[in-house]
Write a protein that holds these residues in place. Structure first.
Motif, short mmCIF file in Angstrom:
data_model
loop_
_atom_site.label_atom_id
_atom_site.label_comp_id
_atom_site.label_asym_id
_atom_site.label_seq_id
_atom_site.Cartn_x
_atom_site.Cartn_y
_atom_site.Cartn_z
N ILE A 26 -11.25 24.17 51.62
CA ILE A 26 -11.63 23.14 52.62
C ILE A 26 -13.03 23.75 53.35
O ILE A 26 -12.97 24.98 53.74
N GLN A 27 -14.15 23.08 53.37
CA GLN A 27 -15.31 23.59 53.92
C GLN A 27 -15.53 23.17 55.46
O GLN A 27 -16.33 22.56 55.78
N ASN A 28 -14.27 23.62 56.22
CA ASN A 28 -14.42 23.23 57.71
C ASN A 28 -13.59 24.40 58.44
O ASN A 28 -13.00 25.09 57.81
N LYS A 29 -13.90 24.51 59.76
CA LYS A 29 -13.17 25.29 60.39
C LYS A 29 -11.62 25.21 60.80
O LYS A 29 -10.66 26.11 60.94
N LYS A 30 -11.13 24.06 60.75
CA LYS A 30 -9.92 23.32 60.91
C LYS A 30 -8.91 23.82 59.92
O LYS A 30 -7.83 24.20 60.16
N ASN A 105 -17.15 21.84 36.11
CA ASN A 105 -17.73 20.46 36.87
C ASN A 105 -17.27 20.69 38.41
O ASN A 105 -16.24 21.67 38.97
N VAL A 106 -18.23 20.39 39.24
CA VAL A 106 -18.09 20.39 40.62
C VAL A 106 -17.17 19.05 41.24
O VAL A 106 -17.87 17.97 40.93
N PHE A 107 -16.17 19.30 41.66
CA PHE A 107 -15.40 18.17 42.38
C PHE A 107 -15.43 18.42 44.03
O PHE A 107 -15.18 19.45 44.47
N LYS A 108 -15.52 17.28 44.50
CA LYS A 108 -15.53 17.15 45.97
C LYS A 108 -14.44 16.15 46.32
O LYS A 108 -14.78 14.78 46.12
N VAL A 109 -13.34 16.49 47.12
CA VAL A 109 -12.53 15.65 47.74
C VAL A 109 -12.51 15.71 49.39
O VAL A 109 -12.06 16.47 49.75
N GLY A 110 -13.27 14.68 50.13
CA GLY A 110 -13.16 14.94 51.55
C GLY A 110 -14.23 16.14 51.90
O GLY A 110 -15.28 16.25 51.18
N ASP A 111 -13.52 17.22 52.32
CA ASP A 111 -14.22 18.30 52.79
C ASP A 111 -13.77 19.66 51.78
O ASP A 111 -14.22 20.49 51.88
N ILE A 160 -4.32 10.26 53.29
CA ILE A 160 -3.80 11.49 52.86
C ILE A 160 -4.59 12.67 53.71
O ILE A 160 -5.56 12.71 54.05
N LYS A 161 -3.55 13.73 53.83
CA LYS A 161 -4.20 14.90 54.83
C LYS A 161 -3.85 16.04 53.88
O LYS A 161 -2.78 16.29 53.49
N ILE A 162 -4.87 16.79 53.68
CA ILE A 162 -4.92 18.11 52.82
C ILE A 162 -5.33 19.47 53.77
O ILE A 162 -6.18 19.16 54.78
N THR A 163 -4.28 20.31 53.79
CA THR A 163 -4.39 21.49 54.77
C THR A 163 -4.14 22.51 53.92
O THR A 163 -3.43 22.87 52.82
#
Length: 445
Positions: A26-30, A105-111, A160-163
């Motif tokens: 996940i590419q964010n600080k949260k 392959n490069v996959f992106k789901v949300g952040d 959905i919330k991924i953590t």
């Protein structure tokens, strides 16, 4: 509330796939992110970006590796490389299907992003979800996302919330229940109980968010897992290796500890369609979308747990398609529509006294391309079948309202209506317009 519709249910098996092929980050600080999804026929459709291309995927706990339906001609756009031919086997009576395995392959789901994801491209045109769902679906994503995060599936609010597991904090919940999971071939299994013919039977079930039914059980007389005398034969879906048929019925009860659902829908697939699935030791069937959607769910693969909290769907009555009709998109039709404007005085042109030729352009009407809905499955002995409808019939109107004014799901909802409702259909059969009517009947009433 949306009803549950019989739809395609896929089952893929990939063995000996571990955790060593990289991970989503996940590419964010949260360390967490919410992704909105569409809930269609009890199935979760999420946005997924692959190699920079935005697509729509089913989120399916019953698959191990991402599958893309390559007949949609997206492989060139995705710049798939390093492809290797392999063969996959799944539900259905047919043979294995050919696929191309692509690496890096490069996959992106949300952040969340993963830089070296394997991808399997399948060319079988039968594995096309779009006509029956009414929305584009380009593939399926499962284990690779779930293994890296704690995933909350909030069916009631459709996100959905991924953590990141390192930043996840379990919050005790008085109305929740937590269950241990078992894993086979990277798929999650849960222990539950079913009551059949007043006998309580423990069962081990695959958690299958990629199935739209409520419950599939594998018949086993020794355990008492058999259909009652009240059942009908039906098309259950299309698996990786062909069509799946079986019986539809009801069970007395389905329970997960204190969560109890009465008179739940159940399907018993033919043994020839599930030979591969039954090889999983102790497996008795699948727990699918029409039950899963009644809970908000937190899946933690790393701790091998699932937490359930019942939501607003929990007490919805288990219904089923009483018409016997399954519809799918079948291209488009030209439709004449009246516009809400005044008549144009200049709408008559090119009129001569010599030959009385008259060309009329009436600006009060326009022709538009609208989706066409065709009957693709028709249950033998059902009200629609007995009325005379046939596979291939194009639906022109439903209860006197033009079919193109409905979505596919709205028409299907009508077929799930209460016992005794009259349905009137105008159809096009090879260019001939015909009218039919029938009464919905509850087989289990």
């Amino acid at each position: 509330m949306k009803k549950a519709f019989t739809l395609i249910l896929l089952f893929f098996c990939f063995c000996n796939i571990g955790y060593s092929q990289g991970k989503f980050v996940i590419q964010n600080k949260k360390g967490s992110d919410k992704i909105r999804f569409k809930l269609i026929n009890n199935l979760i459709v999420i946005p997924v970006e692959i190699n920079g291309v935005e697509l729509s995927f089913l989120l399916d706990t019953g698959v191990s590796k991402p599958i893309i339906f390559n007949f949609l001609n997206v492989s060139d756009t995705l710049k798939i490389k390093d492809a290797k031919k392999i063969y996959l086997r799944g539900l259905g009576e047919g043979e294995s299907v050919e696929a191309l395995k692509s690496k890096n392959n490069v996959f992106k789901v949300g952040d969340a992003i993963k830089l070296n994801q394997d991808l399997y491209a399948v060319y079988d045109a039968n594995l096309n979800f779009a006509p029956r769902l009414g929305v584009p679906v380009h593939g399926i994503l499962g284990f690779d996302l779930f293994k890296d995060f704690v995933v909350e599936i909030n069916y009631s609010h459709k996100y959905i919330k991924i953590t990141d597991p390192d930043k996840n904090r379990y919050k005790p919940c008085k109305k929740c229940e937590r269950f241990n999971l078992e894993f086979y071939n990277n798929k999650p299994y849960i222990n539950a109980k079913v009551k059949i013919n007043n006998k309580q039977i423990p069962v081990k079930l695959l958690i299958d968010s990629g199935g739209s039914d409520a419950l599939w059980l594998f018949e086993d007389e020794a355990l008492g897992i058999t259909s009652s005398n009240r059942y009908f034969d039906d098309f259950l879906g299309h698996g990786l290796s062909g069509s799946v048929y079986g019986k539809r019925s009801k069970i007395d009860e389905f329970s997960l500890n204190s969560f109890v659902l009465k008179r739940a829908n159940v399907a018993y697939p033919d043994s020839t369609s599930i030979l591969f699935a039954k090889k999983i030791s102790g497996r008795n069937g699948s727990l699918a979308g029409n039950i899963l959607k009644r809970f908000n769910i937190v899946l933690n693969y790393q701790e091998a747990t699932v937490t359930l909290h019942k939501n607003g769907y929990f007490n919805d009555k288990f219904s089923y398609n009483k018409s016997g009709i399954e519809l799918a998109h079948d291209g488009v039709r030209f439709v004449k529509e009246r516009e809400n404007i005044a008549p144009n005085k200049n709408s008559l042109i090119n009129e001569t006294n010599q030959n009385q030729t008259r060309i009329v352009f009436d600006s009060r009407y326009k022709f538009s391309l609208k989706p066409a809905y065709a009957i693709v499955e028709l249950r033998t002995g059902s009200p629609a079948h007995l009325a005379g409808l046939k596979n291939g019939d194009i639906i022109l109107s439903v209860n006197s309202k033009p079919a193109h004014q409905f979505t596919l799901q709205q028409i299907m909802q009508i077929f799930y209506a209460e016992d005794g409702k009259k349905i009137k259909l105008k159809i096009d059969r090879n260019g001939v317009v015909l009218n039919y009517s029938f009464i919905l009947k509850d087989f289990f009433k």
